[in-house]
Write a protein that holds these residues in place. Structure first.
Motif, PDB file in Angstrom:
ATOM      1  N   LEU A  60      56.390 -80.531 -16.757  1.00  0.00           N
ATOM      2  CA  LEU A  60      56.314 -79.294 -17.547  1.00  0.00           C
ATOM      3  C   LEU A  60      57.513 -78.401 -17.262  1.00  0.00           C
ATOM      4  N   MET A  61      57.869 -78.310 -15.969  1.00  0.00           N
ATOM      5  CA  MET A  61      58.980 -77.455 -15.587  1.00  0.00           C
ATOM      6  C   MET A  61      60.266 -77.928 -16.267  1.00  0.00           C
ATOM      7  N   MET A  62      60.456 -79.251 -16.293  1.00  0.00           N
ATOM      8  CA  MET A  62      61.681 -79.788 -16.893  1.00  0.00           C
ATOM      9  C   MET A  62      61.659 -79.618 -18.418  1.00  0.00           C
ATOM     10  N   LEU A  63      60.471 -79.750 -19.039  1.00  0.00           N
ATOM     11  CA  LEU A  63      60.388 -79.523 -20.492  1.00  0.00           C
ATOM     12  C   LEU A  63      60.780 -78.083 -20.809  1.00  0.00           C
TER      13      LEU A  63
ATOM     14  N   LEU B  45      61.047 -70.494 -21.183  1.00  0.00           N
ATOM     15  CA  LEU B  45      60.911 -69.827 -19.893  1.00  0.00           C
ATOM     16  C   LEU B  45      59.438 -69.641 -19.537  1.00  0.00           C
ATOM     17  N   ASN B  46      58.637 -69.365 -20.572  1.00  0.00           N
ATOM     18  CA  ASN B  46      57.190 -69.196 -20.420  1.00  0.00           C
ATOM     19  C   ASN B  46      56.552 -70.470 -19.881  1.00  0.00           C
ATOM     20  N   ILE B  47      56.957 -71.629 -20.451  1.00  0.00           N
ATOM     21  CA  ILE B  47      56.414 -72.912 -20.004  1.00  0.00           C
ATOM     22  C   ILE B  47      56.827 -73.177 -18.557  1.00  0.00           C
ATOM     23  N   PHE B  48      58.072 -72.914 -18.249  1.00  0.00           N
ATOM     24  CA  PHE B  48      58.586 -73.060 -16.892  1.00  0.00           C
ATOM     25  C   PHE B  48      57.730 -72.249 -15.917  1.00  0.00           C
ATOM     26  N   GLN B  49      57.471 -70.993 -16.308  1.00  0.00           N
ATOM     27  CA  GLN B  49      56.706 -70.078 -15.472  1.00  0.00           C
ATOM     28  C   GLN B  49      55.288 -70.601 -15.255  1.00  0.00           C
ATOM     29  N   THR B  50      54.646 -71.082 -16.336  1.00  0.00           N
ATOM     30  CA  THR B  50      53.283 -71.594 -16.202  1.00  0.00           C
ATOM     31  C   THR B  50      53.242 -72.814 -15.290  1.00  0.00           C
ATOM     32  N   SER B  51      54.314 -73.639 -15.310  1.00  0.00           N
ATOM     33  CA  SER B  51      54.303 -74.813 -14.441  1.00  0.00           C
ATOM     34  C   SER B  51      54.281 -74.379 -12.971  1.00  0.00           C
ATOM     35  N   VAL B  52      54.958 -73.270 -12.664  1.00  0.00           N
ATOM     36  CA  VAL B  52      54.919 -72.770 -11.285  1.00  0.00           C
ATOM     37  C   VAL B  52      53.514 -72.298 -10.937  1.00  0.00           C
ATOM     38  N   PHE B  53      52.847 -71.629 -11.913  1.00  0.00           N
ATOM     39  CA  PHE B  53      51.458 -71.203 -11.670  1.00  0.00           C
ATOM     40  C   PHE B  53      50.597 -72.408 -11.332  1.00  0.00           C
TER      41      PHE B  53
ATOM     42  N   VAL C 186      50.960 -81.340 -21.270  1.00  0.00           N
ATOM     43  CA  VAL C 186      52.266 -81.978 -21.454  1.00  0.00           C
ATOM     44  C   VAL C 186      52.500 -82.250 -22.939  1.00  0.00           C
ATOM     45  N   ALA C 187      51.449 -82.724 -23.626  1.00  0.00           N
ATOM     46  CA  ALA C 187      51.594 -83.019 -25.054  1.00  0.00           C
ATOM     47  C   ALA C 187      51.986 -81.757 -25.823  1.00  0.00           C
ATOM     48  N   THR C 188      51.343 -80.614 -25.483  1.00  0.00           N
ATOM     49  CA  THR C 188      51.686 -79.370 -26.174  1.00  0.00           C
ATOM     50  C   THR C 188      53.135 -78.977 -25.920  1.00  0.00           C
ATOM     51  N   ALA C 189      53.569 -79.160 -24.667  1.00  0.00           N
ATOM     52  CA  ALA C 189      54.951 -78.791 -24.343  1.00  0.00           C
ATOM     53  C   ALA C 189      55.934 -79.674 -25.097  1.00  0.00           C
ATOM     54  N   ILE C 190      55.613 -80.992 -25.211  1.00  0.00           N
ATOM     55  CA  ILE C 190      56.510 -81.887 -25.953  1.00  0.00           C
ATOM     56  C   ILE C 190      56.536 -81.485 -27.431  1.00  0.00           C
TER      57      ILE C 190
ATOM     58  N   SER D 185      55.968 -72.647 -33.220  1.00  0.00           N
ATOM     59  CA  SER D 185      56.137 -72.614 -31.769  1.00  0.00           C
ATOM     60  C   SER D 185      55.181 -71.607 -31.131  1.00  0.00           C
ATOM     61  N   ILE D 186      55.025 -70.456 -31.806  1.00  0.00           N
ATOM     62  CA  ILE D 186      54.166 -69.420 -31.214  1.00  0.00           C
ATOM     63  C   ILE D 186      52.720 -69.874 -31.195  1.00  0.00           C
ATOM     64  N   MET D 187      52.271 -70.547 -32.276  1.00  0.00           N
ATOM     65  CA  MET D 187      50.903 -71.060 -32.294  1.00  0.00           C
ATOM     66  C   MET D 187      50.713 -72.046 -31.140  1.00  0.00           C
ATOM     67  N   LEU D 188      51.725 -72.908 -30.916  1.00  0.00           N
ATOM     68  CA  LEU D 188      51.620 -73.880 -29.823  1.00  0.00           C
ATOM     69  C   LEU D 188      51.602 -73.175 -28.470  1.00  0.00           C
ATOM     70  N   THR D 189      52.355 -72.073 -28.353  1.00  0.00           N
ATOM     71  CA  THR D 189      52.324 -71.307 -27.097  1.00  0.00           C
ATOM     72  C   THR D 189      50.915 -70.816 -26.812  1.00  0.00           C
ATOM     73  N   SER D 190      50.238 -70.365 -27.869  1.00  0.00           N
ATOM     74  CA  SER D 190      48.874 -69.868 -27.706  1.00  0.00           C
ATOM     75  C   SER D 190      47.944 -70.988 -27.247  1.00  0.00           C
ATOM     76  N   VAL D 191      48.072 -72.168 -27.882  1.00  0.00           N
ATOM     77  CA  VAL D 191      47.276 -73.329 -27.479  1.00  0.00           C
ATOM     78  C   VAL D 191      47.546 -73.662 -26.014  1.00  0.00           C
ATOM     79  N   TYR D 192      48.821 -73.619 -25.662  1.00  0.00           N
ATOM     80  CA  TYR D 192      49.240 -73.927 -24.294  1.00  0.00           C
ATOM     81  C   TYR D 192      48.586 -72.958 -23.300  1.00  0.00           C
TER      82      TYR D 192
END
Lengths: 117, 322
Positions: A15-18, A36-44, B6-10, B21-28
């Motif tokens: 996740l961090m790398m994505l 950056l948000n995804i990166f941050q969540t991976s640290v959480f 991981v699937a959501t991030a991909i 992207s924002i909708m996917l962020t919410s799902v994430y």
């Protein structure tokens, strides 16, 4: 040692790398912040995984429960999430200002305009 | 659960266009909140559900409404270097994880340092069942004070960045402009039923945080999202009449001040800064009073800062439309 004992940590790395990839490969500033948000969540997830004790309960004291998960990472991360949204919004505010100044939020266009000045 | 994340991030990488992207962020955000529940971190899950799935996509949406939702196609040649960099870093990190203690083991260093003390002593010393709240509000009150100040500063920074010129640094909304959007009647009726319960739930979370999952941070975010929902459906001028922006800005400072004053009070009573045992004759009662006071400060500050940030973004959108 079985492979699954590291599964959480590996997901954190992936996740961090994505997130990192989105930050460095995408030119759109809003998308960079999402990365950056995804990166941050991976640290959480890393911290919360480290605090989990197999067979433990949520750290709310109750009679008859002996084993609890570690409360300390929970405290750190719960405040980090709220701090995270506050700092993200500062980033978004800067994006809005950049858009007002340059008329675009694509990194390539902004650099191009800077070069011609 | 983690595979879904991981699937959501991909999917986020694959999708082009900011709205998707924002909708996917919410799902994430929602997925990671459910993951935190399975990891016993109920307080964290609460916060992540309110922030990751609620407030953060809302702020992103407001930004995208201002800057446009188009995303330029990225140059395929430019992707090679980032891809290489990410692969190498990821591989190194995975080698690093091999030295970690195996997942969930009770004798990992993280579990044997200070956590047992919190779990065994906090029941007698603080007298409340939620250990997360005791650590957050009493043992580590300094850290939490710092974090509240960071949030407050971030709110001030957003105000400074987004304030229209010549308004003295305050992102006040302009006088009510006629709404040209067609009102969404169904959404308005449903939200009118829901919002009172959201606000009530925020108060429950605030004052029940000592006994169950919850506390000032979660309550603040939930309260703010109720107000933001109202603002989205009824327009900025309406919500500004209900809660005027100057009041929210003052409340943000008041929240941080309540926290600091509680510390100063215990200082005046002869104990250390933020040592609540000094607040009452019985130390445990003192802890109770102190925790309630600072949780209130945290709740007010967080709710006010997030509403302020929303006003700043929405005000910007408003002035652009005129």
């Amino acid at each position: 040692m079985d492979v699954f004992s590291y599964f959480n940590y590996w997901v954190v790395v992936v996740l961090m790398m994505l997130g990192f990839f989105i930050v460095i490969a995408r030119g759109n500033l809003v998308k960079k912040l999402i990365g950056l948000n995804i990166f941050q969540t991976s640290v959480f997830i890393l911290y919360i995984s480290a605090g989990k004790v197999m067979g433990g309960a949520a750290p709310i004291l109750a009679d008859g429960v002996e084993l609890y998960s570690n409360p300390l990472p929970h405290v750190l991360i719960l405040t980090a999430i709220v701090v995270g949204i506050a700092t993200t919004s500062v980033g978004l505010a800067l994006v809005v200002r950049i858009h007002a100044a340059y008329g675009t939020v694509e990194e390539a266009d902004i650099l191009e305009q800077d070069a011609t000045c | 659960m983690l595979c879904l994340l991981v699937a959501t991030a991909i999917a986020l990488i694959a999708v082009r266009g900011l709205l998707a992207s924002i909708m996917l962020t919410s799902v994430y955000g929602l997925l990671s909140a459910s993951f935190f529940v399975t990891m016993d971190a109920v307080d964290v899950a609460f916060t992540e559900a309110a922030v990751g799935a609620g407030v953060s996509p809302l702020l992103l949406l407001l930004t995208v409404a201002i800057v446009g939702r188009r995303e330029a196609a990225s140059n395929a040649r430019r992707l090679v270097v980032p891809l290489l960099l990410v692969t190498v870093t990821g591989a190194l990190l995975i080698i690093g994880t091999l030295d970690m203690p195996s997942f969930g083991s009770p004798d990992a260093p993280a579990q044997t340092h200070v956590a047992p003390r919190y779990l065994q002593q906090s029941g007698d010393e603080i007298g409340i069942p939620n250990v997360v709240t005791s650590v957050l509000a009493s043992y580590r009150a300094y850290d939490t004070l710092g974090e509240v100040l960071v949030i407050f500063t971030a709110g001030v920074a957003v105000l400074l960045a987004l304030a229209p010129a010549g308004q003295g640094g305050s992102a006040r909304a302009e006088p009510p402009a006629p709404e040209h959007l067609a009102p969404h009647t169904i959404l308005q009726v449903v939200s009118k039923l829901l919002i009172p319960f959201m606000l009530l739930f925020a108060f429950y979370v605030q004052f029940h945080g000592e006994y169950g999952p919850g506390g000032g941070f979660q309550a603040g975010v939930i309260f703010a999202s109720g107000i933001i929902l109202y603002g989205l459906l009824y327009g900025l001028p309406t919500v500004c009449r209900v809660i005027p922006p100057p009041v929210v800005e003052v409340l943000a400072a008041v929240g941080a001040l309540i926290y600091g004053l509680t510390g100063v009070l215990s200082l005046l009573a002869g104990k250390n800064f933020l040592d609540y045992s000094a607040l009452a004759a019985d130390p445990v009662t003192g802890q109770h009073i102190g925790i309630i006071a600072i949780e209130l400060g945290v709740g007010i500050a967080v709710a006010a800062v997030i509403i302020t940030i929303y006003y700043a973004f929405a005000g910007r959108l408003h002035t652009r439309e005129d």
